[in-house]
Scaffold this motif. Structure first.
Motif, PDB file in Angstrom:
ATOM      1  N   VAL A  53       1.051  -1.253   0.047  1.00  0.00           N
ATOM      2  CA  VAL A  53       0.000  -0.057  -0.090  1.00  0.00           C
ATOM      3  C   VAL A  53       0.942   1.080  -0.137  1.00  0.00           C
ATOM      4  N   HIS A  54       0.872   1.921  -1.213  1.00  0.00           N
ATOM      5  CA  HIS A  54       1.704   3.263  -1.183  1.00  0.00           C
ATOM      6  C   HIS A  54       0.811   4.336  -1.976  1.00  0.00           C
ATOM      7  N   ASN A  55      -0.594   4.085  -1.754  1.00  0.00           N
ATOM      8  CA  ASN A  55      -1.375   5.118  -2.198  1.00  0.00           C
ATOM      9  C   ASN A  55      -2.511   5.264  -1.188  1.00  0.00           C
ATOM     10  N   PRO A  56      -2.770   6.594  -0.776  1.00  0.00           N
ATOM     11  CA  PRO A  56      -3.711   7.006   0.052  1.00  0.00           C
ATOM     12  C   PRO A  56      -5.149   6.786  -0.267  1.00  0.00           C
ATOM     13  N   GLN A  57      -5.544   6.701  -1.529  1.00  0.00           N
ATOM     14  CA  GLN A  57      -6.647   6.422  -2.025  1.00  0.00           C
ATOM     15  C   GLN A  57      -6.942   4.930  -2.110  1.00  0.00           C
ATOM     16  N   LEU A  58      -6.114   4.105  -2.082  1.00  0.00           N
ATOM     17  CA  LEU A  58      -6.094   2.702  -2.252  1.00  0.00           C
ATOM     18  C   LEU A  58      -6.127   2.216  -0.531  1.00  0.00           C
ATOM     19  N   TYR A 109      -0.263   2.098   7.066  1.00  0.00           N
ATOM     20  CA  TYR A 109       0.103   3.234   6.050  1.00  0.00           C
ATOM     21  C   TYR A 109      -0.511   4.434   6.289  1.00  0.00           C
ATOM     22  N   GLU A 113       2.462   6.783   7.790  1.00  0.00           N
ATOM     23  CA  GLU A 113       3.296   7.596   6.483  1.00  0.00           C
ATOM     24  C   GLU A 113       2.198   8.706   6.173  1.00  0.00           C
ATOM     25  N   CYS A 114       1.036   8.826   6.269  1.00  0.00           N
ATOM     26  CA  CYS A 114       0.118   9.769   5.877  1.00  0.00           C
ATOM     27  C   CYS A 114      -0.214  10.521   7.073  1.00  0.00           C
TER      28      CYS A 114
END
Length: 122
Positions: A53-58, A109, A113-114
């Motif tokens: 998981v490297h995408n906030p939307q995902l 994540y 991360e966010c």
């Protein structure tokens, strides 16, 4: 010398009393090898475990789609009395551990991360 020692050491008496003398093993016994089972679902499990998981939307989509608790667990009540309980059936899913792990990675994540508040997903 006890009777059992005498009978096991005397080969004539072992025939009469059906006692097998202890024989030293010349070769060490190896532990039995576990049987290799063919798991048809292993590639799919590895694929789910490999999703990063490297995408906030995902991450938000994964957290919305995968519930925090099993939605099928219920108590069936009639006039205030519990008739029966339906246990959580999610653990019957062969991909349960992998899907829960994916949701956990998405939550980590978002939090790490966010820097988002994930209390809405718990």
């Amino acid at each position: 010398m006890s009777v059992s020692d005498f009978t096991t050491k005397n080969p004539i008496l072992t025939k009469w009393f059906w006692i097998e003398p202890k024989q030293p093993s010349s070769t060490p016994t190896q532990p039995p090898q576990p049987k290799k089972r063919f798991d048809l679902l292993k590639p799919i499990k590895r694929w789910i475990d490999g999703i990063e998981v490297h995408n906030p939307q995902l991450a938000h989509l994964i957290c919305h789609l995968i519930p925090a608790q099993c939605p099928f667990e219920r108590d069936i009540n009639l006039f205030g009395h519990t008739l029966f309980h339906i246990p959580p059936l999610c653990k019957l899913n062969p991909f349960y551990e992998e899907v829960v792990g994916l949701r956990f990675r998405a939550l980590c994540y978002l939090a790490d991360e966010c820097g988002e508040d994930i209390s809405a997903y718990c």
